[in-house]
Scaffold this active site. Sequence first.
Site, short mmCIF file in Angstrom:
data_model
loop_
_atom_site.label_atom_id
_atom_site.label_comp_id
_atom_site.label_asym_id
_atom_site.label_seq_id
_atom_site.Cartn_x
_atom_site.Cartn_y
_atom_site.Cartn_z
N GLY A 175 66.33 53.09 2.42
CA GLY A 175 64.78 52.94 1.73
C GLY A 175 64.24 54.35 0.58
N CYS A 176 63.36 53.70 -0.04
CA CYS A 176 63.18 54.58 -1.20
C CYS A 176 62.65 55.89 -0.91
CB CYS A 176 62.25 53.99 -2.29
SG CYS A 176 60.90 53.26 -1.63
N ASN A 177 61.57 55.73 0.05
CA ASN A 177 61.02 57.07 0.48
C ASN A 177 62.00 57.89 1.44
OD1 ASN A 177 58.06 56.52 -0.47
ND2 ASN A 177 58.07 55.22 1.08
N ALA A 178 62.78 57.11 1.96
CA ALA A 178 63.78 57.76 3.00
C ALA A 178 64.66 58.68 2.29
CB ALA A 178 64.25 56.89 4.05
N THR A 181 64.51 59.90 -0.68
CA THR A 181 63.89 60.86 -1.50
C THR A 181 63.83 62.02 -0.72
OG1 THR A 181 62.79 59.02 -2.74
CG2 THR A 181 61.92 61.44 -2.93
#
Lengths: 348, 348, 348, 348
Positions: free
Chosen positions: B150-153, B155
């Site tokens: 996932g993108c937030n994860a 990052t």
Amino acid sequence: MAFSVAIAGASGYAGGELLRMLAGHPEFEVRTVTAHSNAGQRLIDVQPHLRSLAHLTLVDTSAANLAGHDVVFLALPHGASGALSAELSPDTLVIDCGADHRLEDAGDWAAFYGGDYFGSWAYGVPELPIPGGGKQRSRLIGARRIAAPGCNASTVALALAPGIHAGVIEAADLVAVLAVGPSGAGKSLKVPNLAAEVLGSANPYAVGGTHRHIPEIQQSLRWAGAVNPTISFTPVIVPMSRGILATATARLVPGTSAAAVRAAWESAYTDEPFVHLLPAGHFPRTSDVLGANTALIGLAVDEAAGRVVTVTAVDNLAKGTAGAAIQSANLALGLPETLGLSMNGVAP
Amino acid sequence: MAFSVAIAGASGYAGGELLRMLAGHPEFEVRTVTAHSNAGQRLIDVQPHLRSLAHLTLVDTSAANLAGHDVVFLALPHGASGALSAELSPDTLVIDCGADHRLEDAGDWAAFYGGDYFGSWAYGVPELPIPGGGKQRSRLIGARRIAAPGCNASTVALALAPGIHAGVIEAADLVAVLAVGPSGAGKSLKVPNLAAEVLGSANPYAVGGTHRHIPEIQQSLRWAGAVNPTISFTPVIVPMSRGILATATARLVPGTSAAAVRAAWESAYTDEPFVHLLPAGHFPRTSDVLGANTALIGLAVDEAAGRVVTVTAVDNLAKGTAGAAIQSANLALGLPETLGLSMNGVAP
Amino acid sequence: MAFSVAIAGASGYAGGELLRMLAGHPEFEVRTVTAHSNAGQRLIDVQPHLRSLAHLTLVDTSAANLAGHDVVFLALPHGASGALSAELSPDTLVIDCGADHRLEDAGDWAAFYGGDYFGSWAYGVPELPIPGGGKQRSRLIGARRIAAPGCNASTVALALAPGIHAGVIEAADLVAVLAVGPSGAGKSLKVPNLAAEVLGSANPYAVGGTHRHIPEIQQSLRWAGAVNPTISFTPVIVPMSRGILATATARLVPGTSAAAVRAAWESAYTDEPFVHLLPAGHFPRTSDVLGANTALIGLAVDEAAGRVVTVTAVDNLAKGTAGAAIQSANLALGLPETLGLSMNGVAP
Amino acid sequence: MAFSVAIAGASGYAGGELLRMLAGHPEFEVRTVTAHSNAGQRLIDVQPHLRSLAHLTLVDTSAANLAGHDVVFLALPHGASGALSAELSPDTLVIDCGADHRLEDAGDWAAFYGGDYFGSWAYGVPELPIPGGGKQRSRLIGARRIAAPGCNASTVALALAPGIHAGVIEAADLVAVLAVGPSGAGKSLKVPNLAAEVLGSANPYAVGGTHRHIPEIQQSLRWAGAVNPTISFTPVIVPMSRGILATATARLVPGTSAAAVRAAWESAYTDEPFVHLLPAGHFPRTSDVLGANTALIGLAVDEAAGRVVTVTAVDNLAKGTAGAAIQSANLALGLPETLGLSMNGVAP
């Protein structure tokens, strides 16, 4: 019957917002507007959104031009108000929107600003609780020299002080990250303030404990009862002209219930017209407070993380600067505190 | 000679970014693009920015249409890939950009997603360190079922894992606040995703420990050596179409020098083409990584606050989704890891 | 002593702006707010920026709920007000912010809207000149059924009518291109209205003579004296929540001096509180009128091109919708026309 | 085997975009990057998005530093390239992204720029038709001094030239209104370029026939066959970092069918890789061409208004500047015209 008003720095963003709000205030009459490089121009040519003030012309920022008014608002760059205000009558209400007179501790001044220290003036975010049951507004009543709080500082202090005051969060190891609009930097001509740099991007600055509002936050939290508050503070410029959305978190004092947490903020702000705790599960957006003298606070307890999370929305130019200054003036002069101030935002 | 590729969910934002990147990849040839309600339309009418793929037409998302390709990318809503992928040959490389197969722990799935648990696939942010000196990329080499992070994860994990791995920050009481663009929500037709709601405003969501990427972050940090990591995680939608700027902080392990902190991140990413630690005093902006498969990290030690502060910029659709998927595909198929991926952002 | 007010469609953007403005109006008291799917919710939970109206709860949009008020504002989707208003007392002042009753010509309705034609109500942009020396405001005085003008239509009509009225520009071959914010589309859940589609992009719509405000513009220009006005009209959505910047040009009548051109607009608006011609060389920005009931017009004569160029800024929700409705209500009820309406924008 | 390249003005927006594109070009190798006040800094510290060029350091902009390369791109302020280019070898391909050498007519130069006139260089928007069946690209083949077209000028010329060339629209009384991003102004430190001024607002400039790209548009249209073209041209800054959306209209030649109009644009661009006419009813958005060397054109005939309406999207820094320069270099050097240039935009 209205109080006569002069604005120094009327060509900038803070000065413009002061004028916009004062134009709707029934007890203040703006008579004089001053500027530096724009002196001699019609106000309306520099601040074309202020149609109702089309009769005013900018004059030089000087003590002579500011003298003789009941109230003087200073919306000048940091460092510019110290000498100027010394020339104004002690009976004149002078409200400084800059930082020169905010800090009580000369050491804080030296560490974060440097240069001449001008001493502190009456300073207060009116709604902030202080030990013994009062609020900071008591500091402002009757004052004639007032340092209006910084926008980021008042936002974070409003977010966290109730929990510290009530003993439900720890004052050490606070963490605040703010999404802020670029108007906070004023009309400063630097590359990072250019539209092409800000549009479509999120840009941090003053990372790692260097931001000048840190000692001001700590000062307010100490006044709320904190001992040695520490805070990690990071502002991030985002592409909205105005607004601060502060996500400020604190360690939950072990054993505290979620209900006790919520009660701390509720009791702090229950009767306040301009600061509101939202219901559980609701969180504010900056557009909700655009142009308003309002702070909205959302609150959650994250048990797994052991932290209380607050999200607070403020308009940096309104409640964060001009609204705070006018609210202070109302208090200082014995007017109704809410006079001439809107609590409704302009959304969407 | 090129690998044949199908994209399921080619009408969405993640699907569009996969196609944009694959159009410039020398070893992949997109043969099939599928959609749901847009099936039957020319791709170029739904994704008008993809001029070089004007010859493609969207067909129904079905196992029959996806079968027979060397590589299938799934860019579908959460929950849609489990049944579909079961019908694809085990020899086909299937890369799921959704969340269905990311979590190893069924309890995490139940707590944050709910509904059927489909089991985990190979998962890895290639650059993340793991105990013993390796990186998570080893999980992906030769795999045929991959769950893209996932993108937030990814990052937040990229921001914090080096410090945990090196023992210079504590894994408990992490705090991350993210400024994120609304493309992360896909083309979901809900009022908070409307332009009028997002423009000129900063809007938090999933506050207080409820965001679905939290267990995924914890999983990556445990793989980096953390014991019981806890994190306060708050995303804030800001008015930029793409991008994540994560301000992620952690308590400094007492007695650690600033030099040791910097060395931890430097050693983790020194040879990485797509993840870069910026020099001291430099911090990234999301525009620096727009459209790029790049993560940029700025680092500061705030001694007064007792915290290490990291600021990390990632394009949620690029390195955060499509780039991660293609980088994974390169690793799985034995291609050079950087093939077809740009490290330069589109700025300003 | 104040007039009692009901708002139908109080959960939308136009309804919200009506409420924001009415909250500061000394002669109107909002008693009832209605909605469709949001009925039953607290107004403040749907319109969180309206703090001063926290006591109101949304009820169903029905004639029964709207009955019994002095003034009813309808902020409903096109087509919804015809049947509803027929059930309201003829003595009630009903102001429709939708299009249902704007057009005098049933043929125009059929060509641009279609479906049932409800007949026209009193319609007027108060400041627009009409032959014989009057203004359109005369149409509104004492009226009890008023169709508030469309935002784009009133903007373009304000921009061009003075020149047509004075005979200095031709009414044929007008060209207008508008930069508009997405709030004009309301809370309509369509992909082109999503934030990710609008941010960082300029998106045209209704190109080539299909926009529904075209006959309304022509109607106002005919009232100003035009014979067979024709206009090429193109709106472009740009990434600002509110605002219309209309660049409207017309052929200069041969032999007309630049001074005569400027005199035409000056004489039309010289005493108007809400419509202002800027000095030569000055042009407005939409931020100058944000939230204000103001139209600002810049004017140039391009001799080489043979055209008069006007640039006009209006807030689509304020002067373009809610402000226009309240200004109309003031006129209809015999109140001072400017009562409760601000002429100052919120900038920056 | 690659051509060696130097970029003068590598610290600006145009220079940065040239570098971004050249980084992916297989036949160009950037060896030297020059700047003025930033000389001595690492390129990556000034252009942090260009990770793949982290090895370059900015040197002074001087003939000595630019000498000895096969290709020199000049991305300098207007007026700076005349003297500098005279010192470079006539065998070096010099491509000027500024305006100094675009205009053939010294009178046009005097009227719109003033100061020294440096004479014209080879100038061409490759895809523009010229009488006799050719295209402007023939002007560039083999050239060693090339003036790259201005972004607004090439956009409007691409929009209108086919219709003039085919005789279906009139060349007199053209009207163009452009929504443009602020990166077109470069890093110029002026108040109107500040983020707080641009965000949430649409701001016109150079209204009334004064914009410097007007004679350049007329020059291209004359080359397409126009006699005495006249144009009303108005640019409007909108809050997107990049992009031009030009709404350009022209009077329909009486008696021309809509089919004949469409055929004119179709035949002009049917084989062009970078310029595309969209199907009837489709219109482009600037996000569709972000970062791409592409122009997208939508077309409608408004019979009632008697005008052909074109809407054209171009990225001002890409196809509008850097892409145009590289496409010109490809043509001049005999490389494939499309080499190293992407036709896909970065959306959303």
